[in-house]
Design a protein around this motif. Structure first.
Motif, mmCIF file in Angstrom:
data_model
loop_
_atom_site.group_PDB
_atom_site.id
_atom_site.type_symbol
_atom_site.label_atom_id
_atom_site.label_comp_id
_atom_site.label_asym_id
_atom_site.label_seq_id
_atom_site.Cartn_x
_atom_site.Cartn_y
_atom_site.Cartn_z
ATOM 1 N N MET A 190 0.845 -1.204 0.000
ATOM 2 C CA MET A 190 0.000 0.000 0.000
ATOM 3 C C MET A 190 0.881 1.255 0.000
ATOM 4 O O MET A 190 1.899 1.311 0.693
ATOM 5 C CB MET A 190 -0.887 -0.001 1.237
ATOM 6 N N VAL A 191 0.451 2.238 -0.773
ATOM 7 C CA VAL A 191 1.130 3.544 -0.730
ATOM 8 C C VAL A 191 0.112 4.635 -0.408
ATOM 9 O O VAL A 191 -1.070 4.501 -0.729
ATOM 10 C CB VAL A 191 1.821 3.901 -2.075
ATOM 11 N N ASP A 192 0.596 5.711 0.241
ATOM 12 C CA ASP A 192 -0.246 6.887 0.485
ATOM 13 C C ASP A 192 0.204 7.991 -0.461
ATOM 14 O O ASP A 192 1.396 8.148 -0.715
ATOM 15 C CB ASP A 192 -0.033 7.434 1.903
ATOM 16 N N CYS A 193 -0.755 8.780 -0.932
ATOM 17 C CA CYS A 193 -0.431 9.968 -1.704
ATOM 18 C C CYS A 193 -0.243 11.103 -0.687
ATOM 19 O O CYS A 193 -1.161 11.416 0.066
ATOM 20 C CB CYS A 193 -1.558 10.289 -2.682
ATOM 21 N N ARG A 194 0.928 11.695 -0.693
ATOM 22 C CA ARG A 194 1.184 12.762 0.295
ATOM 23 C C ARG A 194 0.380 14.021 -0.055
ATOM 24 O O ARG A 194 0.069 14.829 0.801
ATOM 25 C CB ARG A 194 2.674 13.101 0.346
ATOM 26 N N ASN A 195 0.053 14.153 -1.324
ATOM 27 C CA ASN A 195 -0.657 15.344 -1.767
ATOM 28 C C ASN A 195 -2.140 15.324 -1.380
ATOM 29 O O ASN A 195 -2.639 16.234 -0.728
ATOM 30 C CB ASN A 195 -0.500 15.491 -3.276
ATOM 31 N N CYS A 196 -2.887 14.245 -1.772
ATOM 32 C CA CYS A 196 -4.336 14.252 -1.521
ATOM 33 C C CYS A 196 -4.749 13.249 -0.450
ATOM 34 O O CYS A 196 -5.932 13.082 -0.185
ATOM 35 C CB CYS A 196 -5.105 14.007 -2.816
ATOM 36 N N LYS A 197 -3.782 12.558 0.148
ATOM 37 C CA LYS A 197 -4.028 11.642 1.273
ATOM 38 C C LYS A 197 -4.795 10.366 0.892
ATOM 39 O O LYS A 197 -5.263 9.645 1.768
ATOM 40 C CB LYS A 197 -4.798 12.336 2.432
ATOM 41 N N SER A 198 -4.971 10.099 -0.413
ATOM 42 C CA SER A 198 -5.663 8.852 -0.773
ATOM 43 C C SER A 198 -4.668 7.687 -0.702
ATOM 44 O O SER A 198 -3.455 7.893 -0.660
ATOM 45 C CB SER A 198 -6.260 8.972 -2.169
ATOM 46 N N ARG A 199 -5.228 6.455 -0.660
ATOM 47 C CA ARG A 199 -4.381 5.265 -0.534
ATOM 48 C C ARG A 199 -4.587 4.349 -1.729
ATOM 49 O O ARG A 199 -5.707 4.203 -2.215
ATOM 50 C CB ARG A 199 -4.762 4.496 0.730
ATOM 51 N N TRP A 200 -3.523 3.680 -2.125
ATOM 52 C CA TRP A 200 -3.574 2.849 -3.333
ATOM 53 C C TRP A 200 -2.804 1.567 -3.154
ATOM 54 O O TRP A 200 -1.884 1.499 -2.348
ATOM 55 C CB TRP A 200 -2.997 3.620 -4.534
ATOM 56 N N ARG A 201 -3.181 0.601 -3.966
ATOM 57 C CA ARG A 201 -2.387 -0.624 -4.023
ATOM 58 C C ARG A 201 -1.253 -0.348 -4.995
ATOM 59 O O ARG A 201 -1.494 -0.062 -6.170
ATOM 60 C CB ARG A 201 -3.276 -1.780 -4.508
ATOM 61 N N ALA A 202 -0.047 -0.421 -4.491
ATOM 62 C CA ALA A 202 1.112 0.045 -5.262
ATOM 63 C C ALA A 202 1.213 -0.643 -6.626
ATOM 64 O O ALA A 202 1.505 0.002 -7.633
ATOM 65 C CB ALA A 202 2.383 -0.188 -4.466
ATOM 66 N N ASP A 203 0.955 -1.968 -6.655
ATOM 67 C CA ASP A 203 1.165 -2.683 -7.922
ATOM 68 C C ASP A 203 0.041 -2.441 -8.924
ATOM 69 O O ASP A 203 0.046 -2.993 -10.017
ATOM 70 C CB ASP A 203 1.363 -4.186 -7.663
ATOM 71 N N GLN A 204 -0.949 -1.619 -8.564
ATOM 72 C CA GLN A 204 -2.021 -1.314 -9.528
ATOM 73 C C GLN A 204 -1.883 0.086 -10.114
ATOM 74 O O GLN A 204 -2.642 0.471 -10.994
ATOM 75 C CB GLN A 204 -3.394 -1.434 -8.856
ATOM 76 N N LEU A 205 -0.940 0.851 -9.601
ATOM 77 C CA LEU A 205 -0.813 2.236 -10.076
ATOM 78 C C LEU A 205 -0.038 2.302 -11.386
ATOM 79 O O LEU A 205 1.002 1.658 -11.536
ATOM 80 C CB LEU A 205 -0.094 3.091 -9.026
ATOM 81 N N LYS A 206 -0.555 3.096 -12.309
ATOM 82 C CA LYS A 206 0.151 3.288 -13.584
ATOM 83 C C LYS A 206 1.190 4.397 -13.400
ATOM 84 O O LYS A 206 0.874 5.454 -12.871
ATOM 85 C CB LYS A 206 -0.843 3.704 -14.667
ATOM 86 N N ASP A 207 2.398 4.159 -13.857
ATOM 87 C CA ASP A 207 3.480 5.155 -13.833
ATOM 88 C C ASP A 207 3.714 5.736 -12.440
ATOM 89 O O ASP A 207 4.173 6.875 -12.310
ATOM 90 C CB ASP A 207 3.184 6.330 -14.789
ATOM 91 N N ASN A 208 3.338 4.942 -11.406
ATOM 92 C CA ASN A 208 3.544 5.416 -10.032
ATOM 93 C C ASN A 208 2.928 6.784 -9.738
ATOM 94 O O ASN A 208 3.521 7.613 -9.051
ATOM 95 C CB ASN A 208 5.040 5.467 -9.718
#
Ligand code: ATP
Length: 458
Positions: A87-105
């Motif tokens: 899991m990664v957090d976006c520092r900008n908008c505080k949303s959370r994502w599954r890292a291996d599903q994000l395109k171009d990080n």
């Protein structure tokens, strides 16, 4: 087939297949409810699997284990430590994502690349058990049905006297706290699985694995999925889970892309080996963590030497909801008709169709016709072929269209000719049967109707 998810979502809601969970309170993300037609379709798909896995074979037993699971089961299975997604957090908008599903990080919401380092997020749901909320008085909602099969291995062997090779099949709910549920019923937090654990003698495992891949591909084709939309993907060495010797994913061309429908893994003796007591006695091939908690030896006699053996296991594991989404995608058809209009028709395999036959009286205000139509419905229902729908809206054309859209293979119409009051007395006690796919109509004597329909429903 459907080309967008939106057209499926819309049909499913409009016609009562699938609704968002907790809908009237704004929905609960990652949950869906199956409506009047969805429950029939889903039950039919599960019944087809059960029939192929249990009834048509002589080497598989069924099981229905509990959903609430002791934490030791999921500790020794490895789930407590490793059933995680990055899991990664976006520092900008505080949303959370599954890292291996994000395109171009990039954050999917705001596009920022200012993301935290991925950290493991455990997908298991916990729930308190019993009236006193003490530390430790919790159970897990199972994240897969498989563990209930492994923990019942000895119970099943002892109660059925099974010998290798044999399997245990189970269908049931599983729960995963997915970081980002998405794509309709493709990735949800509560779903159903159809899993088989097939136990074999080490050395015969590669051959059984290939056989199961073929059998499962054929089964999906039998559910109406076209070969051109299916693909068997052989995982490469570095993609495999540490305990797996081989894994083939069956991918399907969903509206959102080519994605996993089912996984078929050769899990060696990892699972039974992890859950057995006296691990050191059995010369396990898998690398397992020590187990001081299990009370049972999960062995079966070696077919030749009769010595206690922890067998290898081949696991075909399919998602019911992904199966429903795949058959809906494949069946969805838009046709241009000769008169310039368009019809939407679900070309489901008849055995999956939620409604098998719709019986339509030509007029709803003519008691004799209504009575006859109800008698025809009862006659078909008595054959046990599934849901027979009596529909007396009085507009035959609209009825046909509605049933095209939900995949009803046959519409049966009762009219004045049926009653012997038309121009042609030879039509007495016959009905019109309309075929969903060809839209052609034939006149069939009522006493041949059940056989006619039954022959065409397989
Ligand atoms: P993915 O990589 O898509 O998360 P997975 O490889 O973790 O899936 P498995 O653990 O192999 O999935 O589970 C077996 C099957 O269960 C999958 O092939 C899929 O059909 C179904 N499944 C798994 N997770 C979900 C989910 N969140 N929603 C719906 N079905 C699921």
């Amino acid at each position: 087939p459907a080309t967008t998810m939106d057209e499926l979502v819309s049909l499913c809601k409009r016609r009562g297949f699938i609704f968002p969970g907790s809908d009237i309170y704004g929905g609960l993300q990652g949950t869906y409810d199956y409506g009047p037609l969805g429950v029939e379709l889903k039950n039919n798909l599960k019944a087809a699997w059960w029939r192929a896995m249990v009834y048509e074979r002589d080497d598989v037993e069924g099981l229905d284990a509990s959903i609430l699971t002791h934490r030791l089961v999921l500790r020794h299975s490895g789930h407590e430590a490793t059933f995680t997604d990055p899991m990664v957090d976006c520092r900008n908008c505080k949303s959370r994502w599954r890292a291996d599903q994000l395109k171009d990080n990039k954050c999917e919401k705001c596009g920022s690349t200012d993301l935290t380092e991925p950290r493991p997020f455990n997908l298991m749901f916990k729930t308190a058990v019993g009236p006193v909320a003490e530390e430790g008085s919790f159970a897990y909602l199972r994240p897969e049905t498989a563990q209930g099969i492994f923990t019942n291995f000895k119970n099943v062997v002892d109660s059925t006297a099974r010998r290798l090779p044999f399997g245990i099949a189970q269908i049931g709910k599983a729960f995963r706290n997915e970081i980002t549920p998405r794509n309709f019923i493709f990735r949800v937090r509560e779903f159903e699985q159809m899993e088989l654990e097939f136990f074999v003698q080490p050395g015969t495992d590669d051959q059984w694995h290939s056989q199961w891949v073929e059998a499962r591909l054929q089964w999906w084709r039998d559910q109406g999925l076209l070969s051109e939309n299916l693909q068997a993907y052989h995982q490469a060495g570095d993609e495999l889970a540490h305990y797996a010797k081989a894994c083939v994913d069956i991918l399907y061309k969903f509206p959102h892309g080519l994605e996993e429908l089912e996984g078929i893994a050769n899990r060696t003796d990892f699972d039974l080996g992890s859950h057995t007591r006296s691990q050191a006695d059995f010369g396990l091939s898998a690398n397992v963590d020590p187990n001081e908690d299990s009370t049972a030896k999960l062995t079966i006699p070696h077919p030749e030497t009769q010595k206690p053996l922890v067998p290898f296991v081949i696991e075909p594991s399919a998602g019911v909801d992904r199966g429903v989404l795949a058959v809906l995608t494949e069946a969805y058809t838009k046709e241009s008709l000769e008169n310039g209009s368009e019809r939407i028709v679900l070309k489901l395999k008849p055995h999956l169709a939620p409604i098998k036959v719709a019986v339509l009286p030509l007029a709803r205000n003519k008691p004799e016709i209504v009575e006859k139509a109800k008698a025809v419905k009862n006659l078909l229902m008595a054959t046990g072929i599934g849901r027979i729908f009596y529909e007396d809206t009085g507009n035959i054309g609209k009825g046909y269209r509605r049933h095209d859209e939900v995949g009803t293979p046959f519409c049966v119409t009762v009219d004045f000719d049926t009653l012997g009051r038309g121009d042609d007395p030879s039509l007495t006690d016959t009905v019109t049967v309309r075929d969903r796919d060809t839209m052609s109509q034939v006149r069939i004597p009522i006493n041949e109707l059940a056989v006619y329909i039954r022959e065409r429903l397989v």
